[in-house]
Design a protein around this motif. Sequence first.
Motif, PDB file in Angstrom:
ATOM      1  N   VAL A  77       1.043  -1.224   0.054  1.00  0.00           N
ATOM      2  CA  VAL A  77       0.059  -0.073   0.051  1.00  0.00           C
ATOM      3  C   VAL A  77       0.962   1.280   0.143  1.00  0.00           C
ATOM      4  CG1 VAL A  77      -1.770   1.476   1.419  1.00  0.00           C
ATOM      5  CG2 VAL A  77      -1.976  -1.129   1.146  1.00  0.00           C
ATOM      6  N   ASN A  78       2.026   1.355   0.810  1.00  0.00           N
ATOM      7  CA  ASN A  78       2.817   2.301   0.724  1.00  0.00           C
ATOM      8  C   ASN A  78       3.313   2.573  -0.406  1.00  0.00           C
ATOM      9  OD1 ASN A  78       5.463   3.631   1.094  1.00  0.00           O
ATOM     10  ND2 ASN A  78       5.079   3.641   3.430  1.00  0.00           N
ATOM     11  N   ALA A  79       3.920   1.559  -1.157  1.00  0.00           N
ATOM     12  CA  ALA A  79       4.682   1.696  -2.537  1.00  0.00           C
ATOM     13  C   ALA A  79       3.771   2.274  -3.487  1.00  0.00           C
ATOM     14  CB  ALA A  79       5.103   0.320  -2.953  1.00  0.00           C
ATOM     15  N   LEU A  80       2.624   1.777  -3.399  1.00  0.00           N
ATOM     16  CA  LEU A  80       1.597   2.275  -4.672  1.00  0.00           C
ATOM     17  C   LEU A  80       0.875   3.540  -4.399  1.00  0.00           C
ATOM     18  CD1 LEU A  80      -0.446  -1.408  -5.202  1.00  0.00           C
ATOM     19  CD2 LEU A  80       1.701  -0.293  -6.608  1.00  0.00           C
ATOM     20  N   PHE A  81       0.385   3.867  -3.191  1.00  0.00           N
ATOM     21  CA  PHE A  81      -0.280   5.105  -2.832  1.00  0.00           C
ATOM     22  C   PHE A  81       0.600   6.239  -2.252  1.00  0.00           C
ATOM     23  CE2 PHE A  81      -3.524   1.530  -2.730  1.00  0.00           C
ATOM     24  CZ  PHE A  81      -4.483   2.080  -3.742  1.00  0.00           C
ATOM     25  N   PHE A  82       1.751   5.920  -1.907  1.00  0.00           N
ATOM     26  CA  PHE A  82       2.365   7.069  -1.319  1.00  0.00           C
ATOM     27  C   PHE A  82       3.755   7.345  -2.067  1.00  0.00           C
ATOM     28  CE2 PHE A  82       0.023   5.482   2.155  1.00  0.00           C
ATOM     29  CZ  PHE A  82      -0.874   6.580   2.464  1.00  0.00           C
ATOM     30  N   HIS A  83       3.996   6.372  -3.173  1.00  0.00           N
ATOM     31  CA  HIS A  83       4.991   6.480  -3.974  1.00  0.00           C
ATOM     32  C   HIS A  83       4.958   6.392  -5.305  1.00  0.00           C
ATOM     33  CE1 HIS A  83       7.638   7.008  -0.630  1.00  0.00           C
ATOM     34  NE2 HIS A  83       7.155   6.034   0.100  1.00  0.00           N
ATOM     35  N   VAL A  84       4.339   5.533  -5.737  1.00  0.00           N
ATOM     36  CA  VAL A  84       4.228   5.191  -7.229  1.00  0.00           C
ATOM     37  C   VAL A  84       3.044   6.224  -7.858  1.00  0.00           C
ATOM     38  CG1 VAL A  84       3.609   3.706  -9.097  1.00  0.00           C
ATOM     39  CG2 VAL A  84       5.131   2.977  -7.304  1.00  0.00           C
ATOM     40  N   PRO A  86       1.759   9.018  -6.364  1.00  0.00           N
ATOM     41  CA  PRO A  86       2.289  10.512  -6.389  1.00  0.00           C
ATOM     42  C   PRO A  86       3.117  10.737  -7.315  1.00  0.00           C
ATOM     43  CG  PRO A  86       2.048   9.518  -4.096  1.00  0.00           C
ATOM     44  CD  PRO A  86       1.843   8.522  -5.059  1.00  0.00           C
ATOM     45  N   TYR A  87       4.087   9.925  -7.772  1.00  0.00           N
ATOM     46  CA  TYR A  87       5.051   9.989  -8.771  1.00  0.00           C
ATOM     47  C   TYR A  87       4.551  10.140 -10.246  1.00  0.00           C
ATOM     48  CZ  TYR A  87       8.880   9.007 -12.194  1.00  0.00           C
ATOM     49  OH  TYR A  87       9.605   8.702 -13.172  1.00  0.00           O
ATOM     50  N   ILE A  88       3.425   9.245 -10.472  1.00  0.00           N
ATOM     51  CA  ILE A  88       2.644   9.547 -11.647  1.00  0.00           C
ATOM     52  C   ILE A  88       2.051  10.923 -11.587  1.00  0.00           C
ATOM     53  CG2 ILE A  88       0.825   8.615 -12.838  1.00  0.00           C
ATOM     54  CD1 ILE A  88       1.998   5.691 -12.009  1.00  0.00           C
ATOM     55  N   ARG A  89       1.322  11.074 -10.546  1.00  0.00           N
ATOM     56  CA  ARG A  89       0.436  12.353 -10.592  1.00  0.00           C
ATOM     57  C   ARG A  89       1.190  13.563 -10.605  1.00  0.00           C
ATOM     58  NH1 ARG A  89      -3.982  12.345  -6.307  1.00  0.00           N
ATOM     59  NH2 ARG A  89      -4.964  13.436  -7.763  1.00  0.00           N
ATOM     60  N   SER A  90       2.370  13.551 -10.094  1.00  0.00           N
ATOM     61  CA  SER A  90       3.053  14.952 -10.065  1.00  0.00           C
ATOM     62  C   SER A  90       3.769  14.963 -11.250  1.00  0.00           C
ATOM     63  CB  SER A  90       4.158  14.841  -8.842  1.00  0.00           C
ATOM     64  OG  SER A  90       4.931  13.825  -9.099  1.00  0.00           O
ATOM     65  N   LYS A  91       3.481  14.258 -12.343  1.00  0.00           N
ATOM     66  CA  LYS A  91       4.273  14.234 -13.772  1.00  0.00           C
ATOM     67  C   LYS A  91       5.808  14.091 -13.574  1.00  0.00           C
ATOM     68  CE  LYS A  91       1.020  17.710 -15.510  1.00  0.00           C
ATOM     69  NZ  LYS A  91       0.424  18.264 -14.574  1.00  0.00           N
TER      70      LYS A  91
END
Length: 154
Positions: A77-84, A86-91
Amino acid sequence: MKPDYIFWVALAAYALHILEEYNYDWKTWAAKIMKIDADWGTFHITNAMMLVVGIACAQVGWSHPTFSLIFPALMVVNALFFHVLPYIRSKRKFSPGLLTAILLFLPIGLGSFNIAMNLGVTPKSIVLATLCGAFLAAFPFFLYKTKNLDFFKP
């Protein structure tokens, strides 16, 4: 022999993840990208709590997989929702912790669930552990978002 080592490996991965987040300045990134103005004290307390949970899960091992799988679930959950995400959404603005999330959290976390299925852990236990892991991942953010509400003030 059941592969209890996976939970200790998960704990070591989490320690490396904390190191990555700290060294790449998770605090500044969280303020800019996720609009979370946490201080380093909160960062340290939160991560200390996560490590204690990881130790408890590793110590229990496969004797109670519903409990022990909470930590690998938290990692996924941490990897997907708090890293991957946000990385995608922040361009594609680098997220401190992204490297260990992708290289360690996802393979170890998903590998733990693969081992669980091979050991015959029930789907109900896997789902319950996943829900508890998601709750545990979200709990610090719930506390952050509610700490200034009048109800919670002394």
